[in-house]
Design a protein around this motif. Structure first.
Motif: not given
Length: 387
Positions: A191, A210, A214, A217-218, A284, A288-289, A292, A299, A303
């Motif tokens: 990430m 990206r 993402r 991150a999940l 985190t 992720w957002r 996105s 980002p 992070s």
């Protein structure tokens, strides 16, 4: 009064515990995106030009970023000698694999462009992938083993004895919870690497970064939550039977330690430390957002917050323990009984006060000079001496 006695022994021990955490977090924040970029290399770059772009985002900075790793190891050696002795012997084979993987990076950077053969370059691309993936995974496995406890004990003359055996020093570390921590560590740095590539590249490479960022991150969100539940209900913590003397001698055997409750009981004793996992989850989710959306710097910043929070949460939950023993709890190492002498810690603090600002200033200057995106035109320009 002797000069080094100006700062109490307790304060020096606490300062160096904080500084060790700072050095390890700095390593994760800087060399972390290098490792994450290496792990992403085969997936975000599909042509030789794209791979060169990805490599040249970290090529000029990876070596300087590893300074924090060296400083962290040096701090452990000088400030916490028993910790250095047990961890570097107990994790010997894992350390060997990490160092071997890290050595692949400079070799890959230097040798990849020596020949124009696609197979030759693909081989070094995979070497760079290994150089990023293996350390990112094994560092997390090491953290998981620290939380579980390490099989060692101290003899009456304080000689550390690791009980894992030769192969246990590697395969014995691959316990389920430790592997989960390794997965979280790898996903976290992927990430982070994706955030770096979003900032430093454009077009197709950025779009792929990206997408993979993402997904990573999940995995971090799910893995970090699962690790927290596992710590709460499946892993015993450590506690002193009687409060130790923060100014006492550096002899872990003088304090009695018991396995009891959960590591997460620390949140009841010190509620303010809950800010660390909150930063981990928030950073985190926001990373992720941001991955996105369309932001390019956010980002990486989010992070950074996630990494800071997650690593801090481990140290704060374990405090004052730094390396517990799961075979002989009374041999467990803590901030209050495993440090160097007061004079040594003071001299190191003076040196750190002089040199750390210089390192920070130089690092900031390097990133200022190298600010901006790497493009295919940059790597094809012979005057830029690109990899």
């Amino acid at each position: 009064m002797i000069l080094f006695e100006l700062i109490p022994f307790e304060a020096l021990r606490l300062i160096w515990w904080v500084l060790l955490g700072v050095l390890l977090i700095a390593f994760a924040l800087t060399d972390g995106f290098d490792m994450g970029t290496g792990a992403l290399l085969p997936f975000v770059a599909r042509t030789d030009a794209e791979r060169r772009v990805v490599i040249n985002t970290v090529g000029p900075v990876w070596e300087g970023n590893q300074v924090w790793f060296i400083l962290g190891g040096g701090a452990i050696f000088a400030a916490w000698p028993p910790l250095y002795a047990v961890s570097f012997s107990g994790f010997y084979l894992a350390m060997f694999l990490i160092l071997a993987a890290l050595i692949l990076r400079p070799v890959g950077f230097k040798y990849r462009s020596k020949r124009d053969d696609p197979r030759w370059r693909a081989m070094w691309d995979w070497a760079l992938f290994i150089g990023g993936t293996v350390p990112a995974l094994l560092f997390g496995v090491a953290v998981g083993n620290v939380l579980l406890g390490v099989p060692f004990h101290l003899t009456p003359d304080l000689m550390p004895i690791y009980e894992g055996g030769l192969f246990g020093k590697l395969f014995g570390l691959l316990r389920p919870f430790a592997l989960l921590c390794g997965l979280v560590s790898l996903a976290m740095l992927i990430m982070h690497g994706a955030g770096w590539l979003v900032l430093k590249t454009g077009d197709a490479v950025q779009a792929r970064a990206r997408r993979y960022g993402r997904a990573a991150a999940l995995v971090v969100l799910a893995g970090y939550a699962l690790a927290g539940l596992w710590l709460a209900f499946g892993i015993e913590g450590y506690a002193f039977v009687a409060p130790p003397d923060p100014n006492g001698p550096s002899n872990p055997l003088i304090n009695e330690v018991a396995r009891s409750g959960s590591w997460l009981a620390a949140y009841a004793a010190r509620p303010w430390i809950a800010v660390a996992p909150v930063m981990g989850f928030l950073g985190t989710f926001m990373a992720w957002r941001a991955l996105s959306g369309r932001g390019e710097l956010s980002p990486l910043l989010w992070s950074n917050l996630a990494i800071f929070g997650m690593i801090s949460s481990v140290g704060l939950v374990m405090f004052p323990f730094i390396l517990p023993s799961n075979t002989e709890p009374n041999s467990s190492l803590s901030v209050w009984d495993a440090s160097s002498s007061q004079q040594t810690l003071f001299v190191m603090l003076v040196c750190g006060a002089i040199f750390l600002p210089l390192i920070l200033a130089y690092t900031a200057w390097v990133y200022r000079v190298l600010w901006g995106k790497v493009t295919p035109e940059d790597v094809e320009d012979p005057d830029r001496h690109a990899y």
